[in-house]
Design a protein around this motif. Structure first.
Motif, PDB file in Angstrom:
ATOM      1  N   LYS A   6       2.185   1.915  -3.327  1.00  0.00           N
ATOM      2  CA  LYS A   6       1.167   2.440  -4.234  1.00  0.00           C
ATOM      3  C   LYS A   6       0.911   3.913  -3.958  1.00  0.00           C
ATOM      4  CE  LYS A   6      -1.752   0.823  -7.256  1.00  0.00           C
ATOM      5  NZ  LYS A   6      -2.425  -0.309  -7.851  1.00  0.00           N
ATOM      6  N   VAL A   7       0.873   4.265  -2.675  1.00  0.00           N
ATOM      7  CA  VAL A   7       0.682   5.667  -2.324  1.00  0.00           C
ATOM      8  C   VAL A   7       1.826   6.499  -2.890  1.00  0.00           C
ATOM      9  CG1 VAL A   7       0.639   7.290  -0.423  1.00  0.00           C
ATOM     10  CG2 VAL A   7      -0.650   5.196  -0.263  1.00  0.00           C
ATOM     11  N   CYS A  59       0.832  -1.208   0.000  1.00  0.00           N
ATOM     12  CA  CYS A  59       0.000   0.000   0.000  1.00  0.00           C
ATOM     13  C   CYS A  59       0.860   1.249   0.000  1.00  0.00           C
ATOM     14  CB  CYS A  59      -0.906   0.016   1.227  1.00  0.00           C
ATOM     15  SG  CYS A  59      -2.176  -1.223   1.171  1.00  0.00           S
ATOM     16  N   ILE A  60       1.898   1.222   0.817  1.00  0.00           N
ATOM     17  CA  ILE A  60       2.756   2.398   0.892  1.00  0.00           C
ATOM     18  C   ILE A  60       3.405   2.672  -0.454  1.00  0.00           C
ATOM     19  CG2 ILE A  60       4.913   3.221   1.889  1.00  0.00           C
ATOM     20  CD1 ILE A  60       4.091   2.108   4.506  1.00  0.00           C
ATOM     21  N   GLN A  67      -1.723  12.516  -6.326  1.00  0.00           N
ATOM     22  CA  GLN A  67      -3.161  12.583  -6.097  1.00  0.00           C
ATOM     23  C   GLN A  67      -3.534  12.507  -4.629  1.00  0.00           C
ATOM     24  OE1 GLN A  67      -4.222   9.228  -8.360  1.00  0.00           O
ATOM     25  NE2 GLN A  67      -3.177  10.029 -10.153  1.00  0.00           N
ATOM     26  N   ILE A  68      -2.563  12.398  -3.775  1.00  0.00           N
ATOM     27  CA  ILE A  68      -2.873  12.243  -2.357  1.00  0.00           C
ATOM     28  C   ILE A  68      -3.079  13.602  -1.728  1.00  0.00           C
ATOM     29  CG2 ILE A  68      -1.979  11.429  -0.172  1.00  0.00           C
ATOM     30  CD1 ILE A  68      -2.232   9.088  -1.670  1.00  0.00           C
ATOM     31  N   VAL A  97       3.531   4.662  10.099  1.00  0.00           N
ATOM     32  CA  VAL A  97       3.229   4.634   8.661  1.00  0.00           C
ATOM     33  C   VAL A  97       3.670   5.940   8.010  1.00  0.00           C
ATOM     34  CG1 VAL A  97       1.377   4.513   6.977  1.00  0.00           C
ATOM     35  CG2 VAL A  97       1.320   3.053   8.983  1.00  0.00           C
ATOM     36  N   LEU A 132      -3.828   7.418  10.069  1.00  0.00           N
ATOM     37  CA  LEU A 132      -2.841   6.345  10.177  1.00  0.00           C
ATOM     38  C   LEU A 132      -1.856   6.638  11.304  1.00  0.00           C
ATOM     39  CD1 LEU A 132      -2.321   5.999   6.404  1.00  0.00           C
ATOM     40  CD2 LEU A 132      -3.287   4.274   7.873  1.00  0.00           C
ATOM     41  N   PRO A 133      -1.261   5.595  11.861  1.00  0.00           N
ATOM     42  CA  PRO A 133      -0.315   5.822  12.952  1.00  0.00           C
ATOM     43  C   PRO A 133       0.985   6.439  12.478  1.00  0.00           C
ATOM     44  CG  PRO A 133      -0.418   3.523  12.401  1.00  0.00           C
ATOM     45  CD  PRO A 133      -1.498   4.177  11.627  1.00  0.00           C
ATOM     46  N   SER A 153      -4.478  13.811   1.796  1.00  0.00           N
ATOM     47  CA  SER A 153      -4.126  13.635   3.196  1.00  0.00           C
ATOM     48  C   SER A 153      -4.153  12.161   3.513  1.00  0.00           C
ATOM     49  CB  SER A 153      -5.093  14.390   4.095  1.00  0.00           C
ATOM     50  OG  SER A 153      -6.082  13.511   4.576  1.00  0.00           O
ATOM     51  N   LEU A 154      -3.496  11.785   4.608  1.00  0.00           N
ATOM     52  CA  LEU A 154      -3.375  10.364   4.897  1.00  0.00           C
ATOM     53  C   LEU A 154      -4.362   9.881   5.926  1.00  0.00           C
ATOM     54  CD1 LEU A 154       0.460   9.769   4.905  1.00  0.00           C
ATOM     55  CD2 LEU A 154      -1.205   8.945   3.301  1.00  0.00           C
ATOM     56  N   HIS A 211       1.420   7.178  -6.516  1.00  0.00           N
ATOM     57  CA  HIS A 211       0.410   8.158  -6.888  1.00  0.00           C
ATOM     58  C   HIS A 211       0.492   9.387  -6.009  1.00  0.00           C
ATOM     59  CE1 HIS A 211      -1.720   5.401  -9.574  1.00  0.00           C
ATOM     60  NE2 HIS A 211      -1.289   4.480  -8.761  1.00  0.00           N
TER      61      HIS A 211
END
Lengths: 100, 630
Positions: free
Chosen positions: B225-226, B222-223, B232-233, B243, B239-240, B235-236, B229
């Motif tokens: 993939k983030v 997942c990280i 396009q992010i 991460v 998450l702790p 905000s997260l 992209h």
């Protein structure tokens, strides 16, 4: 008190039930602890784990990851699991919660 | 009835003036038509020759036939109205099929041959009508003629290399180039990534220590993939912190940590901000960090090149919780500003880690640290060019220091006495002592460590050619300190080529004493370039029987006496081993790596530079190695 069956049920927040193999689900240490009969949790007795924070789409991908991970345990250079980008952040949160 | 002639029942279309004129001058329309078609055939033949004979092979002849038929029908359309209407429908379908077939193959090979055949069949049709229509039809002109481009309508000269346009006509060179580019882009999108780049990525991951066996963790996927992209992010979310840190590491590594992506990592309730490569961030971005996260306690900014005085001011104004400060390469901060920083924030600071400071930060600044930061527990000053021996003399005043890491510039001379007094004063409290590149340090320093350090867990003395083997041996013999966890003695050896009279650096006796003392708890062992350790010593220590249960990382690069049997012994003696780095050990060959171990640095071209253990256990691996080496 059912004997430890081969399959367990994972329930999402929107009431979708996913039946997966116990060995695959226990790749997640959190699920493993929940299903461990020694700990005496309700989940262990009913062989069902309910996730109120994970919705069905994410849980489906998680189950897919369980099988993918178990299948490729001793393989090298495994291809990455594909998933839609929109699911990414929620999947990350679920992965962090389940520690997988 | 003079109007009636033989063949008058043939329906003739309107004659153009030209046709009448030609007929009047005894120029046969049929002959013109024949010439014209002959020229067509020749042009096609030339084009075919230009493409090369390889294209003559027809793999899917049926598709080619369809394509050819479609093309023939499209270009030399049917003569009679009925035929034309039917043909049009067929043609449209066939053109679509032909386009699909053509795109898949990307060549015009099929068209030519049958087309020539087709054109012969036209002989049976009405000559005049055919000629009229052919003259109106947009047929492919032979090379040398001018033609209008199908796409941009510009006039250009037809060459054998002119590309076909989407509707069957020709396109000019620039449009042709664009068409090929588009076709290539499609092809590339369909094919996989080049093998070289993938291999580099795999090896880069391995050197980072990521799992090689099995699949990546879902969090890792997942990280990644983030990070892919990152544009396009926004905000997260919730998450702790861990991460966030992992993600910021990956962003920094991919060099996408910039003003646009930075806000993703800022959340008001975070207590640690770690940015491994802040090179793209400017003054306003730093201010934004402190504005959004005012309660931050732990700041790690590496490559913080644009970290200026005004940022420090803003930080002091906004953040009053900062306990741990790590600033690498913050060269734009001036000395008075450092002073101000330590004066105001000093009492709270528990960690100061500064590296790569060339322009400012000298002994006076260290004086300020010593005066104001009474609670300092962790100090790391490396590669700060202006620090001299004075700094070493000042440090003993930091009474609470637990972790100390020093590396002064190679142009500074630091005598042993200052180091000795440092060790004597701070020694009893120190858990970490790292003295890199202190070339003038001598045996007295090591003696001081022996007498005063009783809590050390991590010890590093590197790049020194003065301290003798005997001193190190004395250090580890009957030392009150419990076993060390991290040991690094790299490059402690004599710099001259011939063997010295008295062993210098970590050599056989001291290495034996070290393993004797710390072997039970040691996790990380780095003895790179300790070339005076003998083969016999290695054999004795890594004999397979003595177990070092916690040892996970060993670096024996450039220890020339190491050979394959020693590596086998290491595998056997260290059950928890994960990484063995052995660059420059030329006697190590044909190593069979057991499961879970990464062997890095094999010299021979046949062995990969990193070898990962496959599914075999240690015993089997050693057995195979012995069989090979005999």
């Amino acid at each position: 008190m059912a004997a430890t069956s081969d399959y367990v049920t994972l329930v999402s927040s929107d009431d979708y039930h996913f039946v997966v193999q116990r060995s695959s689900a226990c790749i997640s240490p959190a699920v493993k602890r929940m299903l461990d009969p020694m700990n005496g949790f309700l989940e262990a007795k009913t062989n069902t784990v309910r996730f109120d924070t994970i919705n069905a789409m994410v849980l489906e991908k998680v189950c897919e990851y369980f099988y993918y991970s178990e299948k490729n345990e001793s393989a090298r250079d495994v291809a990455d699991l594909d998933f839609p980008t929109e699911l990414c952040l929620e999947l990350l949160m679920a992965a962090d919660y389940l520690d997988i | 009835m003079s109007n009636r002639r033989a063949g008058a029942n043939r329906i003739r279309g309107p004659h153009s003036a030209l046709t009448d004129f030609l007929a009047a001058n005894n120029i046969s329309a049929a002959q013109i038509r024949d010439d014209y078609e002959r020229r067509q055939r020749e042009a096609e033949r030339d084009r075919n020759a230009g493409e090369g004979s390889a294209h003559q092979e027809q793999k899917d002849s049926s598709d080619d036939e369809d394509a050819a038929l479609a093309q023939a029908a499209a270009e030399e359309a049917s003569k009679k109205a009925k035929k034309r209407k039917r043909g049009e429908k067929e043609v449209i379908e066939k053109i679509k099929k032909a386009k699909a077939a053509e795109k898949a193959k990307g060549s015009k090979k099929g068209k030519k041959k049958p087309k020539r055949g087709e054109s012969d069949e036209e002989d049976d049709d009405d000559y005049d009508d055919a000629l009229a229509r052919n003259m109106y039809k947009k047929a492919k002109p032979p090379p040398g003629q001018f033609e209008h481009c199908e796409i941009c309508s510009k006039r250009f000269t037809v060459t054998p290399y002119s590309k076909d346009g989407p509707d069957g006509g020709l396109v000019c060179t620039p449009c042709g180039k664009e068409l090929t580019k588009e076709a290539k882009a499609e092809q590339r999108a369909a094919t996989k990534k080049p093998v070289g780049r993938k291999r580099r990525k795999v090896e880069s991951d391995r050197l980072d220590g990521l799992t090689h066996l099995g699949s990546k963790s879902l969090q890792q996927l997942c990280i990644e993939k983030v990070a892919q992209h990152h544009n396009q992010i926004d905000s997260l979310g919730d998450l702790p912190g861990s991460v966030y840190e992992r993600l910021s590491q990956i962003f920094s590594k991919k060099r996408v940590m910039n003003p646009k992506t930075l806000p993703v990592f800022l959340r008001p309730d975070l207590d640690k901000i770690a940015i491994d490569d802040a090179a793209y961030l400017e003054v306003d971005d730093y201010k934004q960090i402190f504005a959004v996260v005012p309660h931050v306690e732990h700041i790690v900014l590496r490559n913080a090149c644009q970290f200026k005085d005004e940022v420090v001011e803003y930080m002091l104004e906004k953040c009053d919780n900062i306990k741990h400060l790590q600033l690498y390469a913050a060269n734009l901060v001036t000395n008075p500003m450092w002073q101000e920083l330590f004066r105001q924030a000093g009492p709270r600071l528990e960690t100061i880690q500064l590296q790569w400071l060339d322009a400012a930060f000298d002994d006076d600044t260290v004086q300020d640290i010593v005066e104001h930061c009474a609670n300092l527990k962790r100090l790391k000053l490396k590669l700060c060019r202006r620090i001299t021996e004075e700094t070493v003399k000042l440090i003993p005043r930091l009474a609470r220091l637990v972790h100390l890491s020093l590396q002064v510039s190679k142009h500074q001379e630091v005598g042993s006495e200052s180091l000795v007094s440092l060790v004597t004063t701070n020694g009893p409290n120190l858990q970490t002592l790292s003295l890199e590149h202190f070339v003038d340090a001598d045996d007295s320093v090591v003696d001081a460590i022996h007498y005063h350090c009783i809590q050390l867990k991590k010890l590093r003395i590197s790049e020194n050619d003065y301290i003798t083997d005997a001193a190190y041996e004395a250090l580890f013999t009957e030392w009150q300190n419990p076993p060390l966890i991290f040991v690094d003695f790299n490059s402690t050896r004599c710099l001259e080529e011939n063997e010295p009279a008295q062993a210098i650096g970590l050599a056989s006796k001291s290495f034996a004493a070290l393993m004797n003392h710390s072997g039970s708890a040691l996790k990380h062992l780095d003895i790179a370039s300790c070339r005076h350790i003998s083969k016999a010593c290695f054999m004795e220590i890594f004999d397979g029987a003595t177990q070092y249960p916690d040892l996970e990382y060993i670096n024996i690069s450039f220890c020339n006496s190491v050979e394959t049997t020693i590596v086998a012994g290491i595998f056997k003696s260290c059950p928890a081993l994960k990484q063995l780095v052995a660059f420059g050990c030329f006697d190590v060959t044909h190593v069979v790596v057991p499961r879970g171990i990464a062997l890095i640095g094999m010299p021979t071209a046949q062995d990969a530079i990193e070898q990962y253990g496959m599914g075999i256990g240690v015993e089997e691996a050693i057995g195979r190695m012995v069989a090979v080496t005999g």
